[in-house]
Design an enzyme around this catalytic site. Structure first.
Site, PDB file in Angstrom:
ATOM      1  CE  LYS A  45      35.653 -40.262 -15.644  1.00 44.88           C
ATOM      2  NZ  LYS A  45      36.741 -40.944 -15.269  1.00 44.88           N
ATOM      3  CG  ASN A  46      38.467 -37.792 -16.688  1.00 46.00           C
ATOM      4  OD1 ASN A  46      38.205 -38.342 -15.592  1.00 46.00           O
ATOM      5  ND2 ASN A  46      38.818 -38.123 -17.609  1.00 46.00           N
ATOM      6  NE  ARG A  62      44.761 -46.013 -16.411  1.00 47.17           N
ATOM      7  CZ  ARG A  62      43.447 -45.475 -16.241  1.00 47.17           C
ATOM      8  NH1 ARG A  62      42.459 -46.184 -15.776  1.00 47.17           N
ATOM      9  NH2 ARG A  62      43.203 -44.178 -16.287  1.00 47.17           N
ATOM     10  NE  ARG A  95      34.992 -45.797 -11.533  1.00 43.10           N
ATOM     11  CZ  ARG A  95      36.289 -46.231 -11.174  1.00 43.10           C
ATOM     12  NH1 ARG A  95      36.446 -47.696 -11.268  1.00 43.10           N
ATOM     13  NH2 ARG A  95      37.018 -45.582 -10.986  1.00 43.10           N
ATOM     14  CG  ASP A 113      38.805 -41.021 -21.886  1.00 49.27           C
ATOM     15  OD1 ASP A 113      39.317 -41.931 -22.110  1.00 49.27           O
ATOM     16  OD2 ASP A 113      39.045 -40.008 -21.070  1.00 49.27           O
ATOM     17  CB  CYS A 148      38.727 -48.140 -16.559  1.00 51.49           C
ATOM     18  SG  CYS A 148      37.159 -47.339 -16.322  1.00 51.49           S
TER      19      CYS A 148
HETATM   20  C1  EPZ Z   1      43.448 -39.696 -17.857  1.00 55.12           C
HETATM   21  O1  EPZ Z   1      44.054 -40.998 -17.245  1.00 55.12           O
HETATM   22  C2  EPZ Z   1      41.844 -39.887 -17.890  1.00 55.12           C
HETATM   23  N1  EPZ Z   1      41.544 -40.223 -16.502  1.00 55.12           N
HETATM   24  C3  EPZ Z   1      41.478 -41.208 -18.560  1.00 55.12           C
HETATM   25  O2  EPZ Z   1      40.171 -41.002 -18.731  1.00 55.12           O
HETATM   26  C4  EPZ Z   1      41.977 -40.847 -20.226  1.00 55.12           C
HETATM   27  O3  EPZ Z   1      41.736 -42.053 -20.964  1.00 55.12           O
HETATM   28  C5  EPZ Z   1      43.566 -40.379 -20.039  1.00 55.12           C
HETATM   29  O4  EPZ Z   1      43.776 -39.166 -19.396  1.00 55.12           O
HETATM   30  C6  EPZ Z   1      43.928 -40.046 -21.735  1.00 55.12           C
HETATM   31  O5  EPZ Z   1      43.131 -39.014 -22.112  1.00 55.12           O
HETATM   32  C7  EPZ Z   1      41.409 -39.335 -15.456  1.00 55.12           C
HETATM   33  O6  EPZ Z   1      41.533 -38.132 -15.792  1.00 55.12           O
HETATM   34  C8  EPZ Z   1      41.087 -39.725 -13.951  1.00 55.12           C
HETATM   35  P1  EPZ Z   1      47.598 -40.389 -18.783  1.00 55.12           P
HETATM   36  P2  EPZ Z   1      45.376 -40.899 -16.983  1.00 55.12           P
HETATM   37  O7  EPZ Z   1      48.567 -40.209 -17.883  1.00 55.12           O
HETATM   38  O8  EPZ Z   1      45.830 -39.412 -16.503  1.00 55.12           O
HETATM   39  C9  EPZ Z   1      51.315 -43.304 -20.148  1.00 55.12           C
HETATM   40  C10 EPZ Z   1      37.940 -42.136 -18.872  1.00 55.12           C
HETATM   41  O9  EPZ Z   1      37.264 -43.079 -19.362  1.00 55.12           O
HETATM   42  N2  EPZ Z   1      51.728 -42.947 -18.883  1.00 55.12           N
HETATM   43  O10 EPZ Z   1      47.365 -39.118 -19.877  1.00 55.12           O
HETATM   44  O11 EPZ Z   1      45.763 -42.176 -16.034  1.00 55.12           O
HETATM   45  C11 EPZ Z   1      49.930 -44.059 -19.845  1.00 55.12           C
HETATM   46  O12 EPZ Z   1      50.304 -45.358 -19.843  1.00 55.12           O
HETATM   47  C12 EPZ Z   1      39.479 -42.218 -18.557  1.00 55.12           C
HETATM   48  O13 EPZ Z   1      37.380 -41.102 -18.171  1.00 55.12           O
HETATM   49  C13 EPZ Z   1      53.244 -43.107 -18.419  1.00 55.12           C
HETATM   50  O14 EPZ Z   1      53.611 -43.987 -19.161  1.00 55.12           O
HETATM   51  O15 EPZ Z   1      46.168 -40.996 -18.341  1.00 55.12           O
HETATM   52  C14 EPZ Z   1      49.184 -43.994 -21.270  1.00 55.12           C
HETATM   53  O16 EPZ Z   1      49.748 -44.645 -22.345  1.00 55.12           O
HETATM   54  C15 EPZ Z   1      39.944 -43.515 -18.341  1.00 55.12           C
HETATM   55  N3  EPZ Z   1      53.511 -43.068 -17.385  1.00 55.12           N
HETATM   56  C16 EPZ Z   1      49.579 -42.644 -21.688  1.00 55.12           C
HETATM   57  O17 EPZ Z   1      50.758 -42.023 -20.687  1.00 55.12           O
HETATM   58  C17 EPZ Z   1      52.725 -42.064 -16.566  1.00 55.12           C
HETATM   59  O18 EPZ Z   1      53.259 -41.722 -15.293  1.00 55.12           O
HETATM   60  C18 EPZ Z   1      48.447 -41.334 -21.101  1.00 55.12           C
HETATM   61  O19 EPZ Z   1      48.135 -41.538 -20.033  1.00 55.12           O
HETATM   62  C19 EPZ Z   1      51.553 -41.664 -16.830  1.00 55.12           C
HETATM   63  C20 EPZ Z   1      50.896 -42.062 -17.986  1.00 55.12           C
END
Ligand code: EPZ
Length: 420
Positions: free
Chosen positions: A22-23, A122, A398, A306, A117
């Site tokens: 998915k991702n 986020r 989803r 995840d 979610c």
């Molecule tokens: C991706 O989310 C996945 N979603 C999430 O999958 C997954 O949990 C996550 O990566 C971590 O592996 C998709 O790929 C669509 P991040 P993403 O940016 O990209 C902080 C699922 O169930 N951060 O790696 O949104 C953030 O708050 C899900 O499939 C910032 O501070 O996650 C978090 O603590 C839900 N500033 C950490 O980094 C930013 O600009 C990691 O977030 C971006 C992120």
């Protein structure tokens, strides 16, 4: 209203084929916007988020033809809009990838602020930092993100946090930029490598994906009429591995990449399970009650957030007291309230939770609070005595293709029911 009704307990047995990730899929589809022509994408998971992404791309002018349930041809030669369908983009997280891809393709885009979610805060500041470093102006107001650029210029970007989304998004924006972009402290998840592989297949020049420094040499344009197959889903595979362990069953996963699952395999061995890999298949079996464990979620190759709720089910049935520390998201223990309704003994506070292992779970009506929480509740329902009813299926649909069929073929007594 739809619900899943599961009658347990069942020891899962048999084979399950893992779908495309998915991702990866929901990033590769927007990446196709960078091609001034067509490409074919295979092994797409047939899930709501993929259909939603396709609908958004069509709103921008893409022509999409479904060849099979898991394969599309996408023609992006006529991208004639620079405002994405705002209501649709607000529905899920991955709409942020439209920003990187459309900056590359049309030099501007307006999208609704990405939803997704509810896992706590986020932010997308690292995405914005990357776009700005490449020369774009980004304005966030009235629930929309408006990004514009005259010319994308390659640069060096150091990410302050390891972010999957920001790494992919900056990669997307850099593919057609002038010069070389370096992303330092990049995320290394398998889907990052997959998006880079897709783009390289289409003529991009991206090196180092899968390490923490990614180098993108901008190219003038991408190639048309190529095809690509999405990588197998690491998280779906991990979900079935943990379902095998929780149910003390014996499952063989087909079409997976065992190396992507090493961190899950290591934990399963630690708690007394067995894992054997052969080529692209993986057998997981468990003959005893799981042992307690300590888990901290981390970016890849650490234990994935995840899969945190799914291993939470295993630990709620373990022999002894376990601890999970969730280091990625602020609010990913909402599912523990639902497991407690089923007889689990979990105390969650902030980003940690203590799991006092119980012998049995018991069926109850429960509510999925996000996608992976939903998957965890299915596993819990399969292991529990009696009937479990799971509500809020919209989250599960989803991200998991044919989830009840897959579990049903493994012996679970699971049905989707429409409630009046
Ligand atoms: C991706 O989310 C996945 N979603 C999430 O999958 C997954 O949990 C996550 O990566 C971590 O592996 C998709 O790929 C669509 P991040 P993403 O940016 O990209 C902080 C699922 O169930 N951060 O790696 O949104 C953030 O708050 C899900 O499939 C910032 O501070 O996650 C978090 O603590 C839900 N500033 C950490 O980094 C930013 O600009 C990691 O977030 C971006 C992120």
């Amino acid at each position: 209203m739809e619900k899943l009704v599961i009658v347990g307990p069942t020891q899962l047995k048999g084979e399950v084929t893992i779908s495309g990730a998915k991702n990866a899929a929901i990033a590769i589809l927007p990446a196709a916007l960078l091609i001034n022509g067509s490409c074919q994408i295979n092994n797409l998971p047939n899930i709501v988020d993929v259909k939603l992404t396709c609908e958004i791309l069509e709103g921008l002018g893409a022509k999409i033809t479904w060849i099979t349930n898991n394969s599309i041809k996408i023609d992006c030669s006529n991208i004639n809009k620079t405002t994405a369908p705002l209501d649709l983009t607000r529905k899920f997280r991955a709409s942020y990838y439209l920003i990187g891809a459309m900056l590359g393709r049309k030099k501007e885009i307006i999208v609704g602020l990405p939803g997704g979610c509810n896992l706590g805060a986020r932010p997308i500041d690292q995405h914005i930092k990357g776009f700005e470093a490449l020369g774009a102006t980004v304005d966030v107001s009235q629930g929309n993100v408006c990004a514009k650029v005259d010319k994308l210029l390659g640069t060096h970007i150091y990410l302050d946090v390891v972010s999957v989304g920001a790494t992919i998004n900056i990669m997307l924006a850099s593919v057609l930029a002038d010069g070389t972009t370096i992303i330092d402290n990049a995320a290394k998840e398998p889907h990052i490598v997959d998006v880079a592989n897709f783009l390289n297949t289409m003529g991009a020049d991206i090196r180092g994906a899968g390490t923490d420094v990614i180098k993108i040499n901008g190219v003038k344009e991408l190639i048309t009429n190529k095809s690509y197959s999405v990588v197998p889903d690491q998280i779906e595979a991990g979900t079935f591995m943990l379902a095998a362990v929780a149910s003390q069953g014996d499952i063989t996963l087909k079409n997976c990449i065992p190396e992507h699952l090493d961190c899950i395999t290591a934990k399963i061995l630690e708690i007394g399970g067995n894992v054997q890999s052969t080529g692209d298949s993986l057998r997981v079996w468990m003959n005893q009650r799981p042992q307690k464990a300590t888990i901290k979620t981390l970016p890849y190759p650490g234990f994935p957030t995840d899969l945190q709720p799914q291993i939470g089910v295993v630990l709620s049935l373990a022999n002894g007291t376990s601890i999970i520390n969730e280091s990625i998201w602020d609010s990913r223990f909402q599912y523990t309230n639902e497991l407690n309704k089923m007889g689990a003994k979990i105390t969650a506070q902030g980003q940690s939770a203590i799991f006092e292992g119980v012998n049995k779970l018991y069926g109850a009506p429960v509510y999925s609070t996000d996608l992976r929480a939903g998957a965890a509740l299915i596993i819990a329902g399969i292991t529990a005595y009696g009937s479990t009813e799971i509500y809020n299926l919209c989250y599960i649909d989803r991200g998991y293709e044919n989830i009840e069929d897959k579990f049903s073929k493994l012996g679970a007594n699971i049905k989707r029911v429409i409630e009046e």
